[in-house]
Design an enzyme around this catalytic site. Structure first.
Site, PDB file in Angstrom:
ATOM      1  N   ASP A  58       0.833  -1.198   0.000  1.00 58.45           N
ATOM      2  CA  ASP A  58       0.000   0.000   0.000  1.00 58.45           C
ATOM      3  C   ASP A  58       0.878   1.262   0.000  1.00 58.45           C
ATOM      4  N   PHE A  80      -0.496   6.256 -10.108  1.00 50.72           N
ATOM      5  CA  PHE A  80      -1.873   5.926 -10.493  1.00 50.72           C
ATOM      6  C   PHE A  80      -2.718   5.505  -9.290  1.00 50.72           C
ATOM      7  N   SER A 124      -7.578  14.202 -13.356  1.00 49.57           N
ATOM      8  CA  SER A 124      -8.792  13.886 -14.110  1.00 49.57           C
ATOM      9  C   SER A 124      -9.445  15.166 -14.597  1.00 49.57           C
ATOM     10  N   THR A 126     -12.239  15.759 -14.172  1.00 46.78           N
ATOM     11  CA  THR A 126     -13.213  16.110 -13.138  1.00 46.78           C
ATOM     12  C   THR A 126     -12.803  17.382 -12.383  1.00 46.78           C
ATOM     13  N   TYR A 148     -14.493  12.356  -4.684  1.00 50.22           N
ATOM     14  CA  TYR A 148     -13.437  11.842  -5.569  1.00 50.22           C
ATOM     15  C   TYR A 148     -12.740  13.005  -6.271  1.00 50.22           C
ATOM     16  N   LYS A 152      -8.740  14.590  -6.008  1.00 46.78           N
ATOM     17  CA  LYS A 152      -7.806  14.882  -7.117  1.00 46.78           C
ATOM     18  C   LYS A 152      -7.356  16.343  -7.048  1.00 46.78           C
ATOM     19  N   TYR A 182      -6.825  13.217 -17.276  1.00 44.92           N
ATOM     20  CA  TYR A 182      -7.402  12.311 -18.268  1.00 44.92           C
ATOM     21  C   TYR A 182      -8.847  12.686 -18.534  1.00 44.92           C
ATOM     22  N   PHE A 183      -9.258  12.535 -19.786  1.00 42.84           N
ATOM     23  CA  PHE A 183     -10.671  12.686 -20.111  1.00 42.84           C
ATOM     24  C   PHE A 183     -11.336  11.302 -19.953  1.00 42.84           C
ATOM     25  N   ASN A 204     -19.301   3.163 -15.744  1.00 43.68           N
ATOM     26  CA  ASN A 204     -18.950   3.959 -16.925  1.00 43.68           C
ATOM     27  C   ASN A 204     -19.539   3.368 -18.198  1.00 43.68           C
ATOM     28  N   LEU A 205     -19.673   4.236 -19.185  1.00 46.32           N
ATOM     29  CA  LEU A 205     -20.413   3.871 -20.388  1.00 46.32           C
ATOM     30  C   LEU A 205     -19.800   2.686 -21.154  1.00 46.32           C
ATOM     31  N   GLY A 300     -25.555  15.004 -11.466  1.00 43.74           N
ATOM     32  CA  GLY A 300     -24.144  15.407 -11.475  1.00 43.74           C
ATOM     33  C   GLY A 300     -23.503  15.396 -12.852  1.00 43.74           C
TER      34      GLY A 300
HETATM   35  P1  NAD Z   1      -7.850   1.080 -11.307  1.00 42.69           P
HETATM   36  O1  NAD Z   1      -8.706   0.954 -10.105  1.00 42.69           O
HETATM   37  O2  NAD Z   1      -7.970   0.055 -12.371  1.00 42.69           O
HETATM   38  O3  NAD Z   1      -6.311   1.187 -10.880  1.00 42.69           O
HETATM   39  C1  NAD Z   1      -5.907   1.761  -9.669  1.00 42.69           C
HETATM   40  C2  NAD Z   1      -4.944   0.783  -9.023  1.00 42.69           C
HETATM   41  O4  NAD Z   1      -4.462   1.338  -7.790  1.00 42.69           O
HETATM   42  C3  NAD Z   1      -5.592  -0.569  -8.682  1.00 42.69           C
HETATM   43  O5  NAD Z   1      -4.779  -1.599  -9.201  1.00 42.69           O
HETATM   44  C4  NAD Z   1      -5.643  -0.595  -7.146  1.00 42.69           C
HETATM   45  O6  NAD Z   1      -5.512  -1.895  -6.653  1.00 42.69           O
HETATM   46  C5  NAD Z   1      -4.472   0.300  -6.798  1.00 42.69           C
HETATM   47  N1  NAD Z   1      -4.581   0.992  -5.500  1.00 42.69           N
HETATM   48  C6  NAD Z   1      -5.625   1.712  -5.033  1.00 42.69           C
HETATM   49  N2  NAD Z   1      -5.330   2.211  -3.819  1.00 42.69           N
HETATM   50  C7  NAD Z   1      -4.058   1.820  -3.522  1.00 42.69           C
HETATM   51  C8  NAD Z   1      -3.184   2.015  -2.431  1.00 42.69           C
HETATM   52  N3  NAD Z   1      -3.577   2.712  -1.357  1.00 42.69           N
HETATM   53  N4  NAD Z   1      -1.952   1.477  -2.459  1.00 42.69           N
HETATM   54  C9  NAD Z   1      -1.550   0.740  -3.534  1.00 42.69           C
HETATM   55  N5  NAD Z   1      -2.331   0.511  -4.603  1.00 42.69           N
HETATM   56  C10 NAD Z   1      -3.569   1.041  -4.599  1.00 42.69           C
HETATM   57  O7  NAD Z   1      -8.103   2.542 -11.912  1.00 42.69           O
HETATM   58  P2  NAD Z   1      -7.608   3.165 -13.284  1.00 42.69           P
HETATM   59  O8  NAD Z   1      -8.795   3.349 -14.150  1.00 42.69           O
HETATM   60  O9  NAD Z   1      -6.448   2.414 -13.774  1.00 42.69           O
HETATM   61  O10 NAD Z   1      -7.184   4.613 -12.772  1.00 42.69           O
HETATM   62  C11 NAD Z   1      -5.851   4.889 -12.393  1.00 42.69           C
HETATM   63  C12 NAD Z   1      -5.787   6.320 -11.855  1.00 42.69           C
HETATM   64  O11 NAD Z   1      -6.274   7.213 -12.856  1.00 42.69           O
HETATM   65  C13 NAD Z   1      -6.634   6.565 -10.625  1.00 42.69           C
HETATM   66  O12 NAD Z   1      -5.936   7.429  -9.756  1.00 42.69           O
HETATM   67  C14 NAD Z   1      -7.867   7.249 -11.175  1.00 42.69           C
HETATM   68  O13 NAD Z   1      -8.461   8.105 -10.229  1.00 42.69           O
HETATM   69  C15 NAD Z   1      -7.276   8.048 -12.331  1.00 42.69           C
HETATM   70  N6  NAD Z   1      -8.264   8.339 -13.382  1.00 42.69           N
HETATM   71  C16 NAD Z   1      -8.925   7.312 -13.990  1.00 42.69           C
HETATM   72  C17 NAD Z   1      -9.883   7.594 -14.964  1.00 42.69           C
HETATM   73  C18 NAD Z   1     -10.647   6.487 -15.640  1.00 42.69           C
HETATM   74  O14 NAD Z   1     -11.675   6.766 -16.263  1.00 42.69           O
HETATM   75  N7  NAD Z   1     -10.185   5.233 -15.602  1.00 42.69           N
HETATM   76  C19 NAD Z   1     -10.169   8.926 -15.312  1.00 42.69           C
HETATM   77  C20 NAD Z   1      -9.452   9.952 -14.682  1.00 42.69           C
HETATM   78  C21 NAD Z   1      -8.506   9.630 -13.713  1.00 42.69           C
HETATM   79  N1  UFG Z   2     -23.799   7.048 -19.538  1.00 40.88           N
HETATM   80  C1  UFG Z   2     -25.006   6.468 -19.895  1.00 40.88           C
HETATM   81  N2  UFG Z   2     -25.303   5.241 -19.377  1.00 40.88           N
HETATM   82  C2  UFG Z   2     -24.466   4.564 -18.548  1.00 40.88           C
HETATM   83  C3  UFG Z   2     -23.233   5.163 -18.189  1.00 40.88           C
HETATM   84  C4  UFG Z   2     -22.939   6.407 -18.695  1.00 40.88           C
HETATM   85  O1  UFG Z   2     -25.775   7.044 -20.631  1.00 40.88           O
HETATM   86  O2  UFG Z   2     -24.803   3.457 -18.104  1.00 40.88           O
HETATM   87  C5  UFG Z   2     -23.456   8.354 -20.098  1.00 40.88           C
HETATM   88  C6  UFG Z   2     -23.239   9.436 -19.080  1.00 40.88           C
HETATM   89  O3  UFG Z   2     -24.468  10.045 -18.738  1.00 40.88           O
HETATM   90  C7  UFG Z   2     -22.266  10.364 -19.807  1.00 40.88           C
HETATM   91  C8  UFG Z   2     -21.437   9.399 -20.659  1.00 40.88           C
HETATM   92  O4  UFG Z   2     -22.220   8.219 -20.774  1.00 40.88           O
HETATM   93  O5  UFG Z   2     -22.970  11.225 -20.659  1.00 40.88           O
HETATM   94  C9  UFG Z   2     -20.092   9.045 -20.046  1.00 40.88           C
HETATM   95  O6  UFG Z   2     -20.305   8.583 -18.719  1.00 40.88           O
HETATM   96  P1  UFG Z   2     -19.129   7.853 -17.901  1.00 40.88           P
HETATM   97  O7  UFG Z   2     -19.722   7.456 -16.584  1.00 40.88           O
HETATM   98  O8  UFG Z   2     -18.520   6.789 -18.727  1.00 40.88           O
HETATM   99  O9  UFG Z   2     -18.041   8.983 -17.737  1.00 40.88           O
HETATM  100  P2  UFG Z   2     -18.135  10.409 -17.021  1.00 40.88           P
HETATM  101  O10 UFG Z   2     -17.680  11.413 -18.031  1.00 40.88           O
HETATM  102  O11 UFG Z   2     -19.429  10.645 -16.387  1.00 40.88           O
HETATM  103  O12 UFG Z   2     -17.084  10.245 -15.844  1.00 40.88           O
HETATM  104  C10 UFG Z   2     -15.719   9.986 -16.129  1.00 40.88           C
HETATM  105  C11 UFG Z   2     -15.074   9.204 -14.969  1.00 40.88           C
HETATM  106  C12 UFG Z   2     -15.059  10.035 -13.707  1.00 40.88           C
HETATM  107  C13 UFG Z   2     -14.413  11.357 -13.979  1.00 40.88           C
HETATM  108  C14 UFG Z   2     -15.101  12.044 -15.145  1.00 40.88           C
HETATM  109  C15 UFG Z   2     -14.402  13.314 -15.523  1.00 40.88           C
HETATM  110  O13 UFG Z   2     -15.810   8.042 -14.715  1.00 40.88           O
HETATM  111  O14 UFG Z   2     -14.279   9.359 -12.755  1.00 40.88           O
HETATM  112  O15 UFG Z   2     -15.055  11.191 -16.296  1.00 40.88           O
HETATM  113  O16 UFG Z   2     -13.078  13.031 -15.831  1.00 40.88           O
HETATM  114  F1  UFG Z   2     -14.543  12.120 -12.861  1.00 40.88           F
END
Ligand code: NAD
Ligand code: UFG
Length: 343
Positions: A58, A80, A124, A126, A148, A152, A182-183, A204-205, A300
């Site tokens: 961790d 990450f 993010s 976000t 969340y 960030k 990231y988007f 997520n979608l 939201g």
């Molecule tokens: P993920 O959950 O697949 O990967 C995160 C990893 O971190 C996991 O393997 C988890 O086991 C590990 N982890 C969590 N807490 C930990 C800790 N305290 N110590 C050690 N390991 C730990 O998520 P992801 O989609 O790969 O996202 C990676 C990063 O990118 C995250 O910080 C997330 O917030 C950020 N991010 C993701 C997205 C997305 O849509 N996937 C968008 C924007 C930002």
């Molecule tokens: N959507 C649907 N049906 C679903 C899931 C999503 O219609 O079952 C729509 C949402 O309303 C949105 C689009 O698909 O219009 C994308 O939704 P996601 O949940 O895939 O993604 P978001 O943009 O809402 O959120 C993502 C990450 C968040 C991050 C945000 C901004 O999941 O962690 O982008 O970076 F905060």
């Protein structure tokens, strides 16, 4: 050069490990496997034919961090590790601040003690909150709408405060941090061996669509059909995970080449796609029907969100290259080859 990848067993981390290994970096992964499976890293080795050093642990564990920094010649950290579900963060905010914010503080303190002050951080889109104008540029106002997002933003603020501290206490090793915003990362490695493996029903979608396609879920609910967008459904900037992973390699190389200070950079394509455009692309490319119904808006959600990708191009020399057809095809290859994920 050796890079520590926290959270490297996760969705984005595992794809980034591939690109790092392909670019001849040595990779050390620290992950507590709270949201991932070690099998992802076995497959990274299979794909690259190279090995990496995995440590289960961790980021809040100082002893583990000290051991890693003593035993490995780490030059740069890609951070990450974190919890990422918006809805869950509203239910258990303290877990998010503990894991994401406190965890990052412990990591930064141990990095500083070890004299390692170069980092790429997973931020993010976000952090832009409700977009004031589109496309989103990195200098726009920041805000958070849930715990969340706040976690960030807090970590970004901590990084900016570290830069301020460097300007006050002059020393010869200042922090150099790239905040990658990231988007919407989607898709999977083209091998079909690694991809996104969400726990339970996806939020997520794209993973939702692919679970409908594989027959695990009956129907997609499209959240909102009355937005002021091309077809009334929400618009997002979907970016292929392999492009995103390559953006991390570019970010690491820029730090290696002495990029200074704290730099926020969007990782997006610069183009928005609606929910229905993504569904149509998935259906056409994969020859699968995705039954859907349009329901009310999700609380939201914003109507549209997409990046300006100019800074990534000018500072990192990076731009997204894989289109939406590659995103939906690679997602389906992963999902159909691994209907139950890594299990
Ligand atoms: P993920 O959950 O697949 O990967 C995160 C990893 O971190 C996991 O393997 C988890 O086991 C590990 N982890 C969590 N807490 C930990 C800790 N305290 N110590 C050690 N390991 C730990 O998520 P992801 O989609 O790969 O996202 C990676 C990063 O990118 C995250 O910080 C997330 O917030 C950020 N991010 C993701 C997205 C997305 O849509 N996937 C968008 C924007 C930002
Ligand atoms: N959507 C649907 N049906 C679903 C899931 C999503 O219609 O079952 C729509 C949402 O309303 C949105 C689009 O698909 O219009 C994308 O939704 P996601 O949940 O895939 O993604 P978001 O943009 O809402 O959120 C993502 C990450 C968040 C991050 C945000 C901004 O999941 O962690 O982008 O970076 F905060």
């Amino acid at each position: 050069m050796t890079v520590l990848v926290t959270g490297g067993a996760g969705y984005l981390g595992s794809h980034t490990c591939i690109e790092l290994l392909n670019a001849d970096f040595n990779v050390v992964v620290l992950d507590n496997l709270s949201n991932s499976n070690i099998e992802s890293l076995n497959r990274v080795s299979k794909i690259t034919n190279k090995s990496l050093h995995f440590i289960e642990g961790d980021i809040r564990d100082r002893d583990i961090l000290q051991k890693i920094f003593t035993e490995n010649d780490i030059k740069i950290v890609i951070h990450f590790a974190g919890l990422k579900a918006v809805g869950e963060s509203c239910e258990v905010p303290l877990n998010y601040f503990d894991n994401n914010v406190y965890g990052s503080i412990v990591l930064f303190q141990e990095m500083e003690k070890a004299g390692i002050k170069k980092m790429v951080f997973s931020s993010s889109a976000t952090v832009y909150g409700e977009p004031e104008k589109l496309p989103l540029t990195e200098d726009m106002q920041l805000s958070a709408t849930n715990p969340y997002g706040r976690s960030k933003l807090m970590i970004e603020d901590i990084c900016r405060d570290l830069e301020v501290s460097d300007s006050i206490i002059k020393n010869n090793c200042p922090w150099a941090i790239t905040l990658l915003r990231y988007f919407n990362p989607v898709g999977a490695h083209e091998s079909g061996l690694i991809g996104e493996d969400p726990n339970g029903i996806p939020n997520n979608l794209m993973p939702f669509i692919s679970q409908v396609a594989v027959g695990k879920i009956k129907q997609l609910k499209v959240f909102g059909g009355d937005y002021d967008t091309v077809d009334g459904t929400g618009v997002r900037d979907y970016i292929h995970v392999v492009d995103l992973a390559r953006g991390h390699v570019k970010a690491v190389q820029a730090l290696e080449n002495n990029l200074k200070g704290v730099t926020a950079i969007n990782l997006g394509t610069g183009n928005g796609k609606s929910v229905l455009q993504l569904v149509k692309a998935f259906e056409q490319q994969n020859n699968k029907q995705i039954p859907y119904e349009i329901v009310g808006r999700r609380a939201g959600d914003v109507a549209a969100c997409f990046a300006s990708a100019e800074r990534a191009q000018s500072i990192l020399g990076w731009k997204a290259e894989l289109d939406v057809n590659a995103m939906v095809k690679d997602t389906w290859r992963w999902q159909s080859n691994n209907p139950d994920g890594y299990c």
